[in-house]
Motif scaffolding. Structure first.
Motif, mmCIF file in Angstrom:
data_model
loop_
_atom_site.group_PDB
_atom_site.id
_atom_site.type_symbol
_atom_site.label_atom_id
_atom_site.label_comp_id
_atom_site.label_asym_id
_atom_site.label_seq_id
_atom_site.Cartn_x
_atom_site.Cartn_y
_atom_site.Cartn_z
ATOM 1 N N ILE A 1 0.829 -1.203 0.000
ATOM 2 C CA ILE A 1 0.000 0.000 0.000
ATOM 3 C C ILE A 1 0.867 1.258 0.000
ATOM 4 N N LEU A 2 1.948 1.233 0.745
ATOM 5 C CA LEU A 2 2.830 2.388 0.854
ATOM 6 C C LEU A 2 3.839 2.467 -0.291
ATOM 7 N N SER B 1 7.158 -3.333 -4.835
ATOM 8 C CA SER B 1 6.472 -3.302 -6.124
ATOM 9 C C SER B 1 5.502 -4.464 -6.247
ATOM 10 N N TYR B 2 4.522 -4.291 -7.136
ATOM 11 C CA TYR B 2 3.574 -5.369 -7.385
ATOM 12 C C TYR B 2 4.277 -6.591 -7.976
ATOM 13 N N TYR B 3 5.318 -6.316 -8.757
ATOM 14 C CA TYR B 3 6.078 -7.414 -9.337
ATOM 15 C C TYR B 3 6.706 -8.274 -8.241
ATOM 16 N N LYS B 4 7.334 -7.629 -7.261
ATOM 17 C CA LYS B 4 7.978 -8.379 -6.182
ATOM 18 C C LYS B 4 6.933 -9.071 -5.303
ATOM 19 N N PHE C 1 4.450 -14.276 -3.752
ATOM 20 C CA PHE C 1 3.262 -15.123 -3.705
ATOM 21 C C PHE C 1 3.445 -16.354 -4.594
ATOM 22 N N PHE C 2 4.007 -16.165 -5.780
ATOM 23 C CA PHE C 2 4.228 -17.277 -6.704
ATOM 24 C C PHE C 2 5.242 -18.266 -6.149
ATOM 25 N N LEU C 3 6.312 -17.752 -5.548
ATOM 26 C CA LEU C 3 7.332 -18.629 -4.970
ATOM 27 C C LEU C 3 6.767 -19.462 -3.830
ATOM 28 N N ILE C 4 5.927 -18.856 -3.001
ATOM 29 C CA ILE C 4 5.338 -19.589 -1.882
ATOM 30 C C ILE C 4 4.446 -20.715 -2.404
#
Length: 437
Positions: A210-211, A215-218, A223-226
């Protein structure tokens, strides 16, 4: 009509048994989480919490995850279940090294009871030592005048007694969960502590997003890695190596029957999550002792040694990986005896096609176990290094990974498996009663 009533009564009793186990597990978890927020008498919890939050120490963060936040709250459960795990490791080593304890393994249930009793006594000793050092450390912190309300021997006596009692209570509760609940009690306690930290890290990442501090990419990469790691762990944990078993034909009252072939299943990760827990416990214990000494009596060599074995250092990772591989082989060979498996197959008239019964079968099974253990230990080593990958390469202070994620997934799988086992056993019991009727 009578059979129908008996059948429905049996199903109802089985459901009641499962329900009572689930309720006992939920009640135990409530007690665990309540105890986390009960502080040690004589400590200003708010000032200590602020001090630990300002301390940028990854090792303290890891300890706090395994204790379920008990360290930050100066809780009666601050030592957690680690003293019991350390004692279990020591006793299992004793049962391999010393003849006095080796004889206990051959005494059956009586020997197991004696080993468990010695483990409890050793837990009392280890927890007392750790509680002593922790109490001294707290008393030597820079803001001692504000943190400790009652100084002197009274504080040491109260804090040591409270911490030791908390650990012994967790040990007893873990045994009760294993007996009356669902799953392994010690694993459930560690699981509860890890899961309790999950909402905080999700909220932390959400605020970062939010702040615009991440980045949205990171964010989606994390999330993908998890998801990939969870899939990988689940795939390996349910993977099996099946050995074909053939039963010789048998005669019964002039009738010849041919038993169908079956399989002898071996999990790819035969040791489960035990090596990761044992390795983490061993790596934590000397660091905790030296860290406490550093805060009480300063020696230059202590600081130098702490820098060498600091989490994420090369020596720390090397020793950690070695311990994981060692305990994978140690625990697997301790739990699975190829000679016993081969003898049981021979007694039941079973054999592996192409392998002679006896020593040949034992050697074949032993080779399979060793290869599976090697693959399992390498898999566990990769999973346990994921937090370092998340920290160093992605650059996100995210500690819920690796060992913690492995423990959570394995405990969930064991939980589901035990529920399925209870349901299946109840169904078989109903079928047997129907046949007998």
């Amino acid at each position: 009509m009578k059979f129908k009533k008996n059948f429905l009564s049996n199903v109802f009793n089985n459901l009641q048994n499962l329900k009572s186990r689930l309720l006992f597990l939920c009640f135990s978890i409530i007690i665990l989480r309540t105890g986390v927020f009960i502080p040690i008498p004589g400590i200003n919890v708010y000032l200590l919490n602020d001090l630990l939050k300002k301390t940028n120490n990854n090792f303290i963060d890891i300890l706090n995850i395994f204790s379920g936040g008990s360290l930050f709250h100066a809780s009666i459960f601050a030592l957690g279940i680690m003293p019991y795990i350390s004692s279990t490791i020591i006793m299992q080593l004793f049962t391999v090294i010393f003849p006095y304890f080796i004889d206990f393994k051959n005494e059956g249930s009586d020997g197991k009871y004696k080993i468990s009793q010695y483990t409890r006594y050793l837990t009392l000793l280890v927890s007392t030592i750790q509680a002593f050092f922790l109490s001294i450390t707290i008393s030597y912190l820079p803001v001692i005048k504000n943190i400790i309300l009652y100084k002197g021997l009274l504080f040491y006596f109260i804090s040591i007694t409270t911490l030791v009692t908390g650990t012994m209570f967790l040990m007893w509760l873990g045994e009760q969960i294993s007996e009356k609940g669902i799953g392994n009690g010690i694993s459930v306690i560690i699981f509860t502590g890890i899961i309790s930290s999950l909402p905080k890290y999700i909220y932390y990442l959400y605020n970062k997003l939010i702040l615009n501090q991440i980045s949205y990419y990171k964010f989606f990469l994390i999330f993908f890695l998890i998801i990939c790691v969870v899939y990988f762990i689940v795939f390996i944990e349910i993977a099996q190596r099946k050995i074909l078993i053939h039963y010789a034909s048998r005669r019964y009252q002039n009738n010849r029957f041919f038993s169908s072939d079956t399989y002898l299943p071996f999990k790819l990760n035969m040791s489960g999550v035990i090596p990761a827990i044992f390795s983490s416990s061993i790596m934590m214990f000397p660091y905790i002792i030296l860290f406490w000494f550093k805060n009480t009596v300063y020696f230059s060599w202590i600081s130098n040694f702490l820098n060498l074995i600091y989490p994420k250092s090369f020596l720390y990772v090397l020793i950690y990986l070695f311990l994981i591989i060692f305990f994978s082989f140690f625990y697997t060979l301790l739990m699975y005896n190829s000679n016993d498996i081969a003898n049981n197959l021979k007694k039941s008239g079973a054999y592996i096609p192409g392998i002679r019964p006896g020593d040949k079968t034992s050697n074949y099974i032993n080779n399979v176990i060793l290869r599976l253990t090697l693959l399992g230990s390498l898999y566990m080593s990769i999973v346990c290094l994921i937090p370092d990958f998340m920290h160093d390469i992605i650059g996100v202070p995210f500690h819920f990974g690796g060992t913690s994620l492995l423990i959570v997934i394995v405990v969930v799988i064991e939980f589901i498996t035990q529920i399925q086992t209870l349901i299946m056993s109840n169904q078989y019991l109903s079928m047997l009663k129907k046949i007998n009727f």
